[in-house]
Design a protein around this motif. Structure first.
Motif, PDB file in Angstrom:
ATOM      1  N   TYR A   1     -11.031   4.105  14.573  1.00  0.00           N
ATOM      2  CA  TYR A   1     -10.716   3.833  15.971  1.00  0.00           C
ATOM      3  C   TYR A   1     -10.754   2.327  16.247  1.00  0.00           C
ATOM      4  O   TYR A   1      -9.912   1.802  16.982  1.00  0.00           O
ATOM      5  CB  TYR A   1     -11.698   4.569  16.892  1.00  0.00           C
TER       6      TYR A   1
ATOM      7  N   PHE B   1      -7.688  -0.043  17.510  1.00  0.00           N
ATOM      8  CA  PHE B   1      -7.863  -0.956  18.637  1.00  0.00           C
ATOM      9  C   PHE B   1      -7.425  -2.368  18.251  1.00  0.00           C
ATOM     10  O   PHE B   1      -6.625  -3.001  18.947  1.00  0.00           O
ATOM     11  CB  PHE B   1      -9.327  -0.952  19.076  1.00  0.00           C
TER      12      PHE B   1
ATOM     13  N   VAL C   1      -6.626  11.917  20.438  1.00  0.00           N
ATOM     14  CA  VAL C   1      -7.046  11.380  21.736  1.00  0.00           C
ATOM     15  C   VAL C   1      -7.837  10.087  21.549  1.00  0.00           C
ATOM     16  O   VAL C   1      -7.653   9.114  22.291  1.00  0.00           O
ATOM     17  CB  VAL C   1      -7.879  12.424  22.512  1.00  0.00           C
ATOM     18  N   ALA C   2      -8.724  10.070  20.556  1.00  0.00           N
ATOM     19  CA  ALA C   2      -9.496   8.854  20.285  1.00  0.00           C
ATOM     20  C   ALA C   2      -8.576   7.709  19.876  1.00  0.00           C
ATOM     21  O   ALA C   2      -8.770   6.557  20.287  1.00  0.00           O
ATOM     22  CB  ALA C   2     -10.528   9.126  19.187  1.00  0.00           C
ATOM     23  N   TYR C   3      -7.558   8.004  19.073  1.00  0.00           N
ATOM     24  CA  TYR C   3      -6.576   6.983  18.698  1.00  0.00           C
ATOM     25  C   TYR C   3      -5.860   6.463  19.943  1.00  0.00           C
ATOM     26  O   TYR C   3      -5.658   5.258  20.092  1.00  0.00           O
ATOM     27  CB  TYR C   3      -5.547   7.577  17.727  1.00  0.00           C
ATOM     28  N   TRP C   4      -5.445   7.353  20.830  1.00  0.00           N
ATOM     29  CA  TRP C   4      -4.722   6.933  22.032  1.00  0.00           C
ATOM     30  C   TRP C   4      -5.571   6.016  22.906  1.00  0.00           C
ATOM     31  O   TRP C   4      -5.088   5.016  23.420  1.00  0.00           O
ATOM     32  CB  TRP C   4      -4.262   8.164  22.825  1.00  0.00           C
ATOM     33  N   ILE C   5      -6.835   6.379  23.059  1.00  0.00           N
ATOM     34  CA  ILE C   5      -7.730   5.536  23.853  1.00  0.00           C
ATOM     35  C   ILE C   5      -7.836   4.146  23.232  1.00  0.00           C
ATOM     36  O   ILE C   5      -7.746   3.122  23.924  1.00  0.00           O
ATOM     37  CB  ILE C   5      -9.121   6.187  23.973  1.00  0.00           C
ATOM     38  N   ALA C   6      -8.032   4.107  21.921  1.00  0.00           N
ATOM     39  CA  ALA C   6      -8.147   2.823  21.218  1.00  0.00           C
ATOM     40  C   ALA C   6      -6.862   2.015  21.338  1.00  0.00           C
ATOM     41  O   ALA C   6      -6.897   0.788  21.552  1.00  0.00           O
ATOM     42  CB  ALA C   6      -8.486   3.067  19.751  1.00  0.00           C
TER      43      ALA C   6
ATOM     44  N   PHE D   1      -4.372   2.164  23.713  1.00  0.00           N
ATOM     45  CA  PHE D   1      -4.131   1.655  25.060  1.00  0.00           C
ATOM     46  C   PHE D   1      -5.119   0.546  25.405  1.00  0.00           C
ATOM     47  O   PHE D   1      -4.756  -0.436  26.073  1.00  0.00           O
ATOM     48  CB  PHE D   1      -4.208   2.787  26.085  1.00  0.00           C
ATOM     49  N   ALA D   2      -6.365   0.685  24.951  1.00  0.00           N
ATOM     50  CA  ALA D   2      -7.352  -0.363  25.209  1.00  0.00           C
ATOM     51  C   ALA D   2      -6.983  -1.646  24.468  1.00  0.00           C
ATOM     52  O   ALA D   2      -7.095  -2.756  25.018  1.00  0.00           O
ATOM     53  CB  ALA D   2      -8.744   0.113  24.781  1.00  0.00           C
TER      54      ALA D   2
END
Length: 243
Positions: free
Chosen positions: A13, A17, A86-91, A93-94
Motif C-alpha cells: 500500500y 501511495f 480498496v486499500a490500493y484505491w485509498i493509497a 487517491f491519497a
C-alpha cells in the motif's frame, strides 16, 4: 525471520501511495511546467518514462498499478481481493492528492508558471465535447489496462520488456489524449489536480473517474481472449500474500 502477510501488505500500500504520488507529481508536473514550451510529446513521454521506471521499481512488490482502473481490472481478473483493491484505491487517491498539492504549492508560492492554466486538470469543452471525452477516456484506458494485464501475465521477469511495453502504452495514450482531455486514463491522476483547481475541473471530474474505470472493466473482459501461455503474473498483480 520472514515478513508476515500484514507487513507485506502494508509495504504494498505504501508502494502504491508513493508510486501514484510520483506519477502525478512528475507526469502532471511536466504539463504544468512544459505543456506550452515542450508540447504534447514532452508530457506524453514524461508519463511513459515515469510509468516505466515505476514498473521496474515497485512492480515486484505491488504490481505497480498506481491507477484505480488497473486495480479494478486486476480485481475482476481475480488476482487481488476486494479488501486489497480498496486499500490500493485509498493509497492511490491519497498519493495523487499529495502530488497535486505539492504542484499547487509550487504554482502558488514557488514561482512556477502553470502552462496549463488549470494545474494540469483534465477537462472537456474546448477541443472535445462531453460525449467525445467519455469515448476517448474509455478507449485510451482500455488500451492501457489491456497492455498491463496481458503483458504482465506473459512476463516472468521484470528486467525484461514488460515495463517498456506498459510505459510506452501510457505514453501513446497521452500522445492521443493530452491535447483533447488532458488524458486522464487514471481516476487518481484526474482526482488530484481537480480537487485543488476546483471549478469546472471539479464539476467535470466524474467523467474522468467513471469512464477510465469502464475502460478497465472492458480490458479485464477482453484480456482472457488475447492471453496465451502460462507466464507467471508479475506486473499488475501483487504477490500471493496480498490476496
Amino acid at each position: 525471520m520472514g515478513e508476515t502477510d500484514a507487513m507485506v501488505d502494508v509495504r504494498r500500500y505504501v508502494a502504491e501511495f508513493i508510486g501514484t504520488f510520483l506519477l502525478v507529481f512528475l507526469g502532471v508536473g511536466s504539463a504544468v511546467a512544459a505543456r506550452v514550451e515542450g508540447g504534447v510529446v514532452v508530457v506524453a513521454l514524461s508519463f511513459g518514462f515515469v510509468m516505466l521506471a515505476l514498473v521496474y521499481t515497485i512492480g515486484q512488490l505491488s504490481g505497480s498499478h498506481v491507477n484505480p482502473a488497473v486495480t479494478l481490472g486486476v480485481l475482476l481478473s481475480g488476482k487481488i481481493s476486494p479488501i486489497g483493491a480498496v486499500a490500493y484505491w485509498i493509497a492511490q487517491f491519497a498519493g495523487a492528492a499529495l502530488g497535486s498539492f505539492l504542484l499547487w504549492v509550487l504554482v502558488r508560492w514557488g514561482g512556477v508558471t502553470d502552462q496549463t492554466g488549470v494545474l494540469g486538470a483534465n477537462g472537456y469543452g474546448t477541443h472535445i465535447n462531453a460525449g467525445g471525452a467519455m469515448l476517448l477516456e474509455t478507449v485510451l484506458t482500455f488500451l492501457f489496462v489491456l497492455v498491463v494485464l496481458v503483458v504482465g501475465k506473459r512476463s516472468t521477469d521484470l528486467s525484461g520488456f514488460a515495463g517498456l511495453a506498459i510505459g510506452m502504452a501510457l505514453a501513446v495514450a497521452n500522445l492521443v489524449g493530452v491535447a483533447l482531455t488532458g488524458a486522464a486514463v487514471n481516476p487518481a491522476r484526474a482526482f488530484g489536480p481537480a480537487i485543488f483547481e476546483g471549478g469546472t475541473a471539479l464539476r467535470q471530474l466524474w467523467v474522468f473517474i467513471v469512464f477510465p474505470l469502464l475502460g478497465g472493466v472492458l480490458a479485464a473482459l477482453v484480456a482472457p481472449l488475447v492471453e496465451h501461455g502460462s507466464g507467471v503474473t508479475r506486473v499488475g498483480t501483487p504477490r500471493p500474500a496480498g490476496r
